[in-house]
Design an enzyme around this catalytic site. Structure first.
Site, PDB file in Angstrom:
ATOM      1  N   GLU A 120      -4.192   7.429   0.691  1.00 34.64           N
ATOM      2  CA  GLU A 120      -4.329   7.155   2.115  1.00 34.64           C
ATOM      3  C   GLU A 120      -2.995   7.478   2.772  1.00 34.64           C
ATOM      4  O   GLU A 120      -1.948   6.987   2.326  1.00 34.64           O
ATOM      5  CB  GLU A 120      -4.691   5.689   2.379  1.00 34.64           C
ATOM      6  CG  GLU A 120      -4.876   5.410   3.868  1.00 34.64           C
ATOM      7  CD  GLU A 120      -5.197   3.963   4.185  1.00 34.64           C
ATOM      8  OE1 GLU A 120      -5.340   3.658   5.396  1.00 34.64           O
ATOM      9  OE2 GLU A 120      -5.289   3.130   3.256  1.00 34.64           O
ATOM     10  N   ARG A 130      -2.888   0.035 -13.388  1.00 34.89           N
ATOM     11  CA  ARG A 130      -1.880   0.537 -12.465  1.00 34.89           C
ATOM     12  C   ARG A 130      -0.489   0.269 -13.031  1.00 34.89           C
ATOM     13  O   ARG A 130      -0.312  -0.541 -13.944  1.00 34.89           O
ATOM     14  CB  ARG A 130      -2.020  -0.130 -11.099  1.00 34.89           C
ATOM     15  CG  ARG A 130      -1.762  -1.616 -11.108  1.00 34.89           C
ATOM     16  CD  ARG A 130      -1.916  -2.229  -9.725  1.00 34.89           C
ATOM     17  NE  ARG A 130      -0.891  -1.728  -8.831  1.00 34.89           N
ATOM     18  CZ  ARG A 130      -0.908  -1.914  -7.510  1.00 34.89           C
ATOM     19  NH1 ARG A 130      -1.906  -2.564  -6.945  1.00 34.89           N
ATOM     20  NH2 ARG A 130       0.065  -1.448  -6.767  1.00 34.89           N
ATOM     21  N   LYS A 151       2.638  -0.686  -0.652  1.00 38.07           N
ATOM     22  CA  LYS A 151       3.045   0.090   0.524  1.00 38.07           C
ATOM     23  C   LYS A 151       3.275  -0.818   1.736  1.00 38.07           C
ATOM     24  O   LYS A 151       4.136  -0.549   2.563  1.00 38.07           O
ATOM     25  CB  LYS A 151       1.996   1.160   0.846  1.00 38.07           C
ATOM     26  CG  LYS A 151       2.174   2.436   0.049  1.00 38.07           C
ATOM     27  CD  LYS A 151       1.451   3.609   0.656  1.00 38.07           C
ATOM     28  CE  LYS A 151      -0.014   3.597   0.374  1.00 38.07           C
ATOM     29  NZ  LYS A 151      -0.685   4.861   0.790  1.00 38.07           N
TER      30      LYS A 151
END
Length: 553
Positions: A35, A261, A271
């Site tokens: 994104e 992850r 983020k």
């Protein structure tokens, strides 16, 4: 063959089984779907290496698809930074492999209409908090929305009017009609579309309704005929919904797989939190060398090979774990040891006068560029009567086994002569300001016939030829090992020593020609690179990593 099978990670095993069975016609097509709402970090690097690397290994391809369905947080700046990061890591894509979820807005809208017509979606007028309250919890079933049984024709009409901009933000949403008692909370009539009168970085004001991630993602995968949709482990609970949409729409059966992850010590990998650090001025920007962003690592002096190596070393698994950042440091240290030119820079200077060396004389001494690389050659470095050495290379009262300079002690200057400390000068505060030494004339490196043996070798810079520079010493962003345990209180654990600026550093003259993107080993001090803040008049060097891990746990 069995041993080779065991050495594969679980995703490689899946791909090989699919290829062997002829699934998807023997194709492998993966995608990396960031994104564009911030800069990529080291965790994304793992995903990039995985998706591009897996496809390349099996003769497939990878799409770079931007998940741009949230216009308020997304910017073209982020799109360009992401493309630069992927290329820097060494991966490329063709023009027709650069895709955007916004490319599919019309297709996704028609998919939604199809589900409405099948009685599998409805428009809900309730506010977000009421919808959330009605969902219940994992132990109790949720309640049906009063709008769940709206007639299909009314839902089609309302959804078209939502698209036409008749309603304000938050007035209505489109929800899938699944099961309000489903044990998976994501299956309890999830949101598919929301109203947002916001300007989109690509589509402008053409749309005022935008698909939710869970609706856009799987359908985009399917539209592109992605064979292996690889996500991080937190999307495991989203997979049933991913599959449900594909099944009900009867479209290409892309399949989602999840891997653990990357969690890294002494930093933040969110983020949202990284953006907070930038917006509050706690770092200089997304590319601050203390940040775990790819642009921050690049500016700090990390190499693409070291990051790829790190991603390979930590491996791909299904279990979450915390990787010590020292592993990343090891990978860049290992890479730079092979490639970085060895140069001399004095970070904490102490002046030395070699009293028996002729005044006005300069010698050009040959110094190896990199002893690990026989092809790297050597360069000439000027030597003169006055030099700078590191302050901690002298002790007024040397401890046992101190093999550097002290009263009466001798040491070899790298590539030059053996010198002996005869005397020193102090200022009015008792600080040592200058050493007086003598050199052994026939002790020059490579030509030494003096018969004198010393154990210590130190670096130096000629005073007459030195160039002044600024050096920035970077360390861990947080003093806390695992930031996931403290939530939004992470700022309390920012490392006050994460940046130390040295403004009185002297470097050898060859470094006046240093280029951004070139790595150097400052002898005995660590690996450094030229910072983008540099000007011809003010060179700034960033420490990438020390020669060994010195962080206090």
């Amino acid at each position: 063959m069995e041993e080779e099978k065991k050495s594969l990670n679980f995703l490689e095993q899946i791909v090989e089984e699919d290829l062997a069975s002829g699934k998807h016609g023997g194709r492998v097509l993966t995608r990396f779907p960031p994104e564009p709402n911030g800069y990529l970090h080291i965790g994304h690097a793992k995903s990039i290496c995985l998706n591009f690397g897996l496809a390349a290994k099996y003769g497939g391809q990878t799409n770079l698809r931007f998940d741009d369905t949230n216009p308020e947080k997304e910017e073209t700046e982020y799109v360009e930074s992401i493309k630069a990061d992927v290329k820097w890591l060494g991966f490329n894509w063709t023009n027709d492999q650069e895709l955007y979820a916004s490319d599919y807005f019309e297709t996704l809208y028609q998919f939604a209409v199809e589900l409405i017509k099948k009685g599998l979606a409805y428009v809900d007028d309730q506010p977000a908090d009421m919808i959330a309250a009605q969902k219940g919890n994992p132990n109790f079933a949720g309640e049906d929305s009063p709008y769940r049984y709206r007639p299909i024709a009314e839902n089609v009409d309302l959804f078209a009017r939502m698209r036409a901009g008749e309603f304000p933000d938050g007035a209505k949403v489109l929800r899938a009609k699944i099961d309000m008692a489903h044990p998976n909370m994501h299956m309890r009539d999830p949101l598919m579309y929301r109203i947002k009168h916001a300007h989109h970085h690509r589509t402008g004001d053409a749309w005022c309704i935008y698909p939710m991630y869970d609706f856009a993602h799987g359908q985009s995968d399917s539209y592109e005929e992605i064979t292996h949709s690889i996500c991080t482990l937190e999307f495991d609970v989203h997979r049933p919904l991913y599959d449900w949409f594909i099944e009900k729409l009867n479209i290409f059966p892309s399949q989602q797989y999840e891997f653990a992850r990357l969690n890294l010590t002494n930093t933040v990998m969110s983020k949202r939190r990284l953006l907070q650090l930038v917006q509050e001025g706690l770092v200089s920007g997304w590319d601050d060398p203390r940040m775990p962003t790819i642009s921050g690592l690049r500016r700090r002096g990390f190499t693409p090979a070291s990051v790829r190596n790190f991603c390979e070393k930590i491996g791909i698994g299904k279990r979450e774990n915390l990787i010590d950042v020292s592993v990343l440091d090891f990978c860049v240290r290992e890479d730079l040891n092979k490639t970085a030119t060895r140069v001399m820079a004095v970070l904490d200077p102490l002046k030395v006068v070699i009293t028996n060396y002729p005044e006005g004389k300069t010698e050009e001494l040959s110094i190896e560029n990199n002893p690990e690389d026989t092809e790297s050659g050597s360069r000439l470095v000027p030597f003169s009567r006055e030099i700078y050495i590191e302050r901690d290379d002298f002790m007024e009262e040397p401890m046992k086994k101190f093999f550097r300079l002290g009263p009466g002690l001798m040491v070899r200057l790298k590539g030059a002569y053996i010198i002996k400390c005869d005397d020193f000068v102090k200022d009015e505060f008792g600080n040592i300001t200058e050493l007086h030494c003598s050199y052994i004339e026939n002790s020059r490196s490579g030509e030494d016939t003096s018969g004198v043996s010393v154990k210590g070798v130190i670096h130096w810079v000629s005073v007459a030829h030195a160039h002044k520079a600024e050096v920035r010493l970077y360390d861990r962003l947080l003093i806390l090992e695992d930031a996931s345990q403290v939530g939004d209180d992470f700022k309390k654990f920012l490392n006050p020593d994460s940046l130390t600026v040295l403004s009185e550093v002297f470097i050898e003259p060859s470094l006046k020609e240093a280029k951004i993107g070139t790595n150097y080993q400052f002898m005995r001090k660590g690996y450094f690179c030229l910072d983008t803040d540099s000007t011809p008049e003010n060179l700034v060097f960033n420490r990438t990593v020390g020669l060994k891990d010195s962080f206090k746990k």
